[in-house]
Enzyme design. Structure first.
Site, PDB file in Angstrom:
ATOM      1  CD  GLU A 133      45.465  -9.245  12.841  1.00  0.00           C
ATOM      2  OE1 GLU A 133      44.878 -10.161  13.799  1.00  0.00           O
ATOM      3  OE2 GLU A 133      44.186  -8.966  12.179  1.00  0.00           O
ATOM      4  CG  HIS A 136      41.541 -10.326  13.418  1.00  0.00           C
ATOM      5  ND1 HIS A 136      41.749 -10.775  12.538  1.00  0.00           N
ATOM      6  CD2 HIS A 136      40.156 -11.630  13.794  1.00  0.00           C
ATOM      7  CE1 HIS A 136      41.339 -10.691  11.318  1.00  0.00           C
ATOM      8  NE2 HIS A 136      39.604 -11.212  12.272  1.00  0.00           N
ATOM      9  CB  CYS A 141      40.245 -14.865  11.407  1.00  0.00           C
ATOM     10  SG  CYS A 141      38.758 -14.314  11.944  1.00  0.00           S
TER      11      CYS A 141
END
Ligand code: MN
Length: 264
Positions: A237, A235, A131
């Protein structure tokens, strides 16, 4: 209590005697309201799941000489750098004035992330940007950003700031078949989550666009002349574990940590 009662369990001992897992330095997150160190544990978790040891790095010194020497030292100790999400990079970094759609910025984070990027880049150590991290890579290499997609690209109807949970995907990206991103995921279309209002506009020197959304917004860049220098606008994660498209999301961390392990 005897000393043996205080020692670590045998698994910990065998772990320490096995091949050292790669140390992954994470750029520190900052709460822009109170200045507190703040980082979502999902970053650490995804690195651990990939076999890496996450290490949250300190903010840079305000003294440029100290900042440079400390970043060089950290880059020499670590095996790779994960540039985490956060506030918008300051528009001055890419030669623009602040437009009304720009969000909050942090000079401390800009200074820290740029110093870390430069030190790891010089040593050709793997760098993974998420990001803001992708945007930071781009500005560090002389590229520019859209300061605000809704106001600067009004014809885009895609929602890049999804109004629901981050473990759900929001839109698709087309992956360039000649890219590292394609090599890693094996997918020409990836479903991703989306929590950004800025995006890469003109790619920095040496960067190629490796994924685009259907409205033409750049969603990933990479640097082919580097062993692993990849930035994604989504994202991953927050998609690992039980999230949608978890396998592709985790594969990014797996490949990154494997590159760090190899010392390339
Ligand atoms: Mn998006």
């Amino acid at each position: 209590m005897s000393l043996s009662a205080l020692s670590y369990p045998s698994e910990a001992l065998s772990f320490s005697s096995s091949i050292r897992c790669p140390l992954i330095g994470l750029s520190p997150g900052l709460d822009t309201d109170d200045g507190d160190l703040r980082l979502r544990p999902a970053y650490l978790h995804a690195v651990r799941e990939a076999g890496g040891c996450p290490v949250v790095l300190p903010f840079s010194s305000s003294d440029p000489c100290k900042a440079q020497s400390e970043s060089s030292f950290l880059a020499a100790q670590m095996d790779g750098l994960l540039l985490t999400g956060g506030p918008d990079p300051h528009p001055f970094l890419y030669g623009e004035e602040t437009l009304s759609g720009c969000g909050s910025v942090s000079m401390l984070r800009d200074r820290t992330d740029l110093a870390l990027f430069s030190a790891f880049f010089k040593l050709k150590k793997p760098i993974f940007g998420i990001c803001r991290g992708a945007q930071l890579i781009n500005t560090a290499l002389g590229g520019t950003l859209w300061q605000d997609i809704p106001s600067q690209i009004p014809e885009s109807l895609l929602c890049h700031n999804q109004p629901y949970a981050p473990n759900l995907t929001a839109h698709q990206v087309s992956v360039c078949p000649q890219s590292l991103l394609y090599q890693i995921t094996g997918q020409s279309v990836l479903a991703v989550n989306s929590f950004h209002h800025q995006a890469i506009r003109v790619p920095g020197t040496g960067l190629m666009i490796s994924a685009l959304s259907s409205d033409g917004v750049c969603e990933a860049v990479e640097y082919p002349e580097h062993p692993f220098l990849l930035g994604v606008q989504w994202h991953p994660e927050r998609l690992t574990g039980t999230g949608e498209n978890a396998k592709a999301a985790q594969s990014l961390f797996d490949h990154f940590c494997a590159c760090c392990q190899q010392g390339v």
